[in-house]
Design a protein around this motif. Structure first.
Motif, PDB file in Angstrom:
ATOM      1  N   PRO A 513     -13.699 -13.465  -7.563  1.00 46.01           N
ATOM      2  CA  PRO A 513     -12.252 -13.258  -7.414  1.00 46.01           C
ATOM      3  C   PRO A 513     -11.755 -12.230  -6.458  1.00 46.01           C
ATOM      4  O   PRO A 513     -12.648 -11.304  -6.461  1.00 46.01           O
ATOM      5  N   LEU A 514     -10.821 -12.095  -5.833  1.00 42.15           N
ATOM      6  CA  LEU A 514     -10.437 -11.009  -5.230  1.00 42.15           C
ATOM      7  C   LEU A 514     -10.199  -9.681  -5.839  1.00 42.15           C
ATOM      8  O   LEU A 514      -9.490  -9.580  -6.864  1.00 42.15           O
ATOM      9  N   LYS A 515     -10.868  -8.680  -5.458  1.00 37.14           N
ATOM     10  CA  LYS A 515     -10.407  -7.242  -5.886  1.00 37.14           C
ATOM     11  C   LYS A 515      -9.529  -6.519  -4.908  1.00 37.14           C
ATOM     12  O   LYS A 515      -9.945  -6.415  -3.681  1.00 37.14           O
ATOM     13  N   LEU A 516      -8.952  -5.563  -5.580  1.00 40.11           N
ATOM     14  CA  LEU A 516      -8.158  -4.744  -4.695  1.00 40.11           C
ATOM     15  C   LEU A 516      -8.983  -3.162  -4.657  1.00 40.11           C
ATOM     16  O   LEU A 516      -9.812  -2.898  -5.340  1.00 40.11           O
ATOM     17  N   ALA A 517      -8.383  -2.638  -3.499  1.00 38.41           N
ATOM     18  CA  ALA A 517      -9.137  -1.290  -3.377  1.00 38.41           C
ATOM     19  C   ALA A 517      -8.678  -0.315  -4.067  1.00 38.41           C
ATOM     20  O   ALA A 517      -7.427  -0.347  -4.501  1.00 38.41           O
ATOM     21  N   LYS A 518      -9.479   0.626  -4.615  1.00 33.11           N
ATOM     22  CA  LYS A 518      -9.265   1.628  -5.416  1.00 33.11           C
ATOM     23  C   LYS A 518      -8.163   2.857  -4.755  1.00 33.11           C
ATOM     24  O   LYS A 518      -8.198   2.918  -3.702  1.00 33.11           O
ATOM     25  N   GLY A 519      -7.487   3.262  -5.678  1.00 33.43           N
ATOM     26  CA  GLY A 519      -6.678   4.687  -5.289  1.00 33.43           C
ATOM     27  C   GLY A 519      -5.279   4.236  -5.419  1.00 33.43           C
ATOM     28  O   GLY A 519      -4.568   3.262  -5.645  1.00 33.43           O
ATOM     29  N   LEU A 520      -4.251   5.067  -4.581  1.00 35.27           N
ATOM     30  CA  LEU A 520      -2.867   5.175  -4.677  1.00 35.27           C
ATOM     31  C   LEU A 520      -2.358   4.419  -3.348  1.00 35.27           C
ATOM     32  O   LEU A 520      -1.129   4.374  -3.063  1.00 35.27           O
ATOM     33  N   ILE A 521      -3.326   3.793  -2.545  1.00 39.74           N
ATOM     34  CA  ILE A 521      -2.788   3.132  -1.408  1.00 39.74           C
ATOM     35  C   ILE A 521      -2.091   1.883  -1.841  1.00 39.74           C
ATOM     36  O   ILE A 521      -2.208   1.407  -2.932  1.00 39.74           O
ATOM     37  N   SER A 522      -1.401   1.509  -0.674  1.00 40.50           N
ATOM     38  CA  SER A 522      -0.655   0.238  -0.771  1.00 40.50           C
ATOM     39  C   SER A 522      -1.642  -1.028  -1.322  1.00 40.50           C
ATOM     40  O   SER A 522      -2.922  -0.825  -1.107  1.00 40.50           O
ATOM     41  N   LEU A 523      -1.024  -2.199  -1.577  1.00 39.73           N
ATOM     42  CA  LEU A 523      -2.103  -3.018  -2.062  1.00 39.73           C
ATOM     43  C   LEU A 523      -2.721  -3.840  -0.976  1.00 39.73           C
ATOM     44  O   LEU A 523      -2.464  -4.220   0.114  1.00 39.73           O
ATOM     45  N   ASN A 524      -4.081  -3.540  -0.854  1.00 40.37           N
ATOM     46  CA  ASN A 524      -5.276  -3.990  -0.010  1.00 40.37           C
ATOM     47  C   ASN A 524      -6.338  -4.520  -0.547  1.00 40.37           C
ATOM     48  O   ASN A 524      -6.867  -3.965  -1.836  1.00 40.37           O
ATOM     49  N   SER A 525      -6.760  -5.537  -0.136  1.00 43.92           N
ATOM     50  CA  SER A 525      -8.080  -5.821  -0.898  1.00 43.92           C
ATOM     51  C   SER A 525      -9.362  -5.012  -0.507  1.00 43.92           C
ATOM     52  O   SER A 525      -9.230  -4.038   0.290  1.00 43.92           O
ATOM     53  N   GLU A 526     -10.320  -5.081  -1.531  1.00 44.58           N
ATOM     54  CA  GLU A 526     -11.367  -4.160  -1.483  1.00 44.58           C
ATOM     55  C   GLU A 526     -12.403  -4.556  -0.251  1.00 44.58           C
ATOM     56  O   GLU A 526     -12.690  -3.596   0.366  1.00 44.58           O
ATOM     57  N   LYS A 527     -12.508  -5.786   0.036  1.00 41.60           N
ATOM     58  CA  LYS A 527     -13.496  -5.954   1.151  1.00 41.60           C
ATOM     59  C   LYS A 527     -12.813  -6.917   2.134  1.00 41.60           C
ATOM     60  O   LYS A 527     -13.506  -7.783   2.867  1.00 41.60           O
ATOM     61  N   GLY A 528     -11.380  -7.203   2.202  1.00 39.62           N
ATOM     62  CA  GLY A 528     -10.750  -7.864   3.065  1.00 39.62           C
ATOM     63  C   GLY A 528     -10.743  -9.484   2.640  1.00 39.62           C
ATOM     64  O   GLY A 528     -11.429  -9.703   1.585  1.00 39.62           O
ATOM     65  N   VAL A 529     -10.013 -10.504   3.153  1.00 39.55           N
ATOM     66  CA  VAL A 529      -9.756 -11.658   2.698  1.00 39.55           C
ATOM     67  C   VAL A 529     -10.244 -12.422   3.938  1.00 39.55           C
ATOM     68  O   VAL A 529      -9.577 -12.865   5.022  1.00 39.55           O
ATOM     69  N   HIS A 530     -11.727 -12.802   3.924  1.00 37.44           N
ATOM     70  CA  HIS A 530     -12.230 -13.550   4.835  1.00 37.44           C
ATOM     71  C   HIS A 530     -12.039 -15.306   4.820  1.00 37.44           C
ATOM     72  O   HIS A 530     -12.690 -15.727   3.863  1.00 37.44           O
ATOM     73  N   LEU A 531     -11.329 -15.962   5.685  1.00 35.15           N
ATOM     74  CA  LEU A 531     -11.448 -17.149   5.561  1.00 35.15           C
ATOM     75  C   LEU A 531     -11.702 -17.903   6.858  1.00 35.15           C
ATOM     76  O   LEU A 531     -11.642 -17.330   7.839  1.00 35.15           O
ATOM     77  N   ARG A 532     -11.719 -19.119   6.443  1.00 30.81           N
ATOM     78  CA  ARG A 532     -12.131 -20.046   8.062  1.00 30.81           C
ATOM     79  C   ARG A 532     -10.663 -21.033   7.946  1.00 30.81           C
ATOM     80  O   ARG A 532      -9.979 -21.299   7.169  1.00 30.81           O
ATOM     81  N   LEU A 533     -10.289 -20.785   9.515  1.00 33.27           N
ATOM     82  CA  LEU A 533      -9.037 -21.564   9.812  1.00 33.27           C
ATOM     83  C   LEU A 533      -9.404 -22.826  10.456  1.00 33.27           C
ATOM     84  O   LEU A 533     -10.153 -22.748  11.623  1.00 33.27           O
ATOM     85  N   SER A 534      -9.412 -24.028   9.871  1.00 31.73           N
ATOM     86  CA  SER A 534      -9.765 -25.349  10.559  1.00 31.73           C
ATOM     87  C   SER A 534      -8.516 -26.239  10.987  1.00 31.73           C
ATOM     88  O   SER A 534      -7.722 -26.274  10.328  1.00 31.73           O
TER      89      SER A 534
END
Length: 537
Positions: A513-534
């Motif tokens: 599951p997707l995890k968010l980055a820690k801290g008070l920063i705005s909503l950002n994923s921990e490791k990015g959302v890497h997808l394939r666009l086909s």
């Protein structure tokens, strides 16, 4: 020896004074008949997110659940006493019925400097009291459904062009692309803001290092630590940075954008250019010709989406005063700030959910196919966009699941709380309230099985059962998000364009599951959302 003792004494005295300044309010909740969290020096009750030990969303969810069964509890956000309001009815009571007591946001960055080169304190989000009321009323007509209708053409034109570039890239690489979706959508959001707010045509997918995008990245990414340091300094020592003429954003960045705005205004005045964008609307506001439409709103204008917030009477006031040039520039910048990061974040989370829930993506694609067929080659128009019910369901659920963790208001006059059941206390002037949006949106009492991504919560039948006081993705009361219609329109237009041509697929790099980055920063994923666009066949 004597001099050394004197120096040591002065240092100890200074430390004691600083400690007392930081901790003098720590017993604030002791005489209040509500539970409250433990307090640490400097960090108050919020050390977890401040020190990057937890995400802000997790923190809000944890404290919301810890005090289940109570309507309100207390904590300290650093040195600020905060009343956390858990009860939806009470939230509405404070933010709407008693709005005059809670009219302002808690200052994110305190500065009293009136320098024309400092813009943050002139942005709508930072204004207080009557200044906010006047500016909200002046800007409100720019964000009606009627104005959005005219601006959609700019969005769809760019979206089609951007997706055409992506298709060309995919054709050269075997029919698919690998993207970190925040990077893709932040480029798209950047270009839409460039055209809708600044009247510029930039192409950040093809020309990744254009000056406009590079400066936007600097504003939001490279300066995060510096901005956080300034915010924390401002909260511990309010007004300190204003003594040194320091703004939240670096001066060279705001100078760059302000020069673009001044040049656009000059060119339009000299050449009589009229364009359906934010600069044109602000020019109308300067001239006193930007007004709410007198004609009744169409059905599509009234139903811009389930999540849309309505303008209050505050925004419908008639204001005649002129907007100064620094105020003009500041509102263009706040439009940019609001649209660059937050919209791209929601689109990133939506793309993740569509990739890991292929049944949802397929149903949305079928609606897009049917809509595109009915357009018969014509561009996507406003009325057609608003009729896409499943698109609205997907966006509404994304906004529920991946929401801003909390909203704040500062108490501007003593509020005497009485719940009618014996609970009485005073929320004192100068203290703040937190509205725990993440807690409400993830409370099974209001949204069964809340961790599941389920657009069906918002179908025609189920939406009637939703407690609207517990669903507040764009805020609550007169101080809600002025740009909700714009944001919803942009998110839907971009998803329409991308999904019409591409299928979003998870890869080995996709964090599930997707995890968010820690801290008070705005909503950002921990490791990015890497997808394939086909490419679709």
């Amino acid at each position: 020896m004597e001099i050394g003792l004197i120096t040591l004494g002065l240092i100890l005295t200074a430390l004691v004074l600083i400690y007392r300044r930081i901790t003098h309010k720590n017993d604030y909740f002791h005489d209040k008949p509500i539970p409250s969290m433990a307090v640490q020096p400097i960090f108050g009750s919020t050390a977890g997110p401040i020190l990057n030990r937890t995400t802000f969303s997790e923190f809000i969810g944890k404290i919301y659940n810890k005090y289940a069964g109570v309507k309100v509890f207390g904590l300290f956000d650093m040195t600020m006493p905060m009343f956390v309001i858990r009860d939806p009815e009470l939230i509405k009571n404070l933010a709407v019925k008693h709005f005059d007591h809670f009219v302002d946001h808690r200052p994110l960055f305190e500065t009293s400097n009136e320098s024309p080169d400092i813009y943050f304190n002139k942005m709508l989000i930072s204004l207080t009291g009557q200044k906010w009321r006047d500016m909200r009323a002046m800007l409100s007509p720019a964000f009606t459904g009627t104005k959005m209708r005219t601006m959609l053409g700019l969005m769809t034109g760019y979206s089609e062009q951007a997706v055409s570039i992506l298709k060309q890239q995919a054709s050269r690489s075997g029919g698919y692309l690998h993207y970190e979706m925040k990077d893709l959508f932040i480029r798209m959001a950047n270009d839409i803001i460039a055209t809708c707010a600044f009247g510029l045509k930039v192409e950040s997918i093809e020309n990744s290092e254009n000056d406009f995008f590079r400066m936007a990245q600097r504003m939001f990414n490279s300066n995060k630590l510096k901005m956080m340091a300034r915010i924390l300094t401002s909260r511990i020592w309010p007004g300190l940075l204003s003594k040194f003429d320091i703004d939240l954003f670096d001066r060279d960045i705001t100078k760059y954008f302000s020069q673009i705005i001044r040049e656009a205004v000059r060119t339009r005045k000299e050449q009589g250019i009229v364009r359906p964008d934010m600069i044109n609307m602000l020019m109308q506001a300067q001239q006193g010709t930007l007004k709410h439409a007198q004609d009744p709103a169409t059905e599509a204008d009234q139903d811009a989406g389930f999540s849309t917030v309505e303008e209050s009477n505050v925004g419908k006031q008639s204001i005649s005063r002129a907007i100064s040039e620094p105020e003009f520039i500041a509102q263009c910048l706040v439009f940019f700030v609001g649209g660059f990061d937050s919209i791209s974040s929601i689109l990133t989370f939506a793309s993740y959910e569509l990739a890991v829930n292929p049944d949802v993506q397929q149903r949305l694609y079928e609606e897009i196919q049917e809509t595109n067929k009915n357009l018969q080659g014509k561009p996507l128009d406003y009325d057609t966009l608003q009729k896409m019910k499943y698109m609205d369901m997907v966006i509404s659920e994304t906004l529920r699941h991946w929401c801003a963790p909390a909203l704040d208001r500062i108490c501007v006059q003593d509020f005497h709380f009485d719940d009618g059941n014996g609970l009485k206390f005073t929320i004192d002037k100068g203290t703040s309230i937190w509205i725990p949006v993440h807690g409400l949106h993830h409370d099974p009492k209001y949204f069964p099985n809340p961790e599941r991504f389920d657009p069906e919560r918002f179908n025609e039948e189920n939406r009637k059962n939703i407690n609207m006081d517990a669903y507040i993705p764009f805020g609550v009361g007169p101080r809600n998000c002025i740009g909700s219609r714009f944001a919803l329109m942009e998110m839907k237009a971009l998803l329409f364009a991308v999904l019409k041509e591409f299928c979003l697929e998870r890869t080995a790099e996709t964090q599930v599951p997707l995890k968010l980055a820690k801290g008070l920063i705005s909503l950002n994923s921990e490791k990015g959302v890497h997808l394939r666009l086909s490419l679709r066949q």
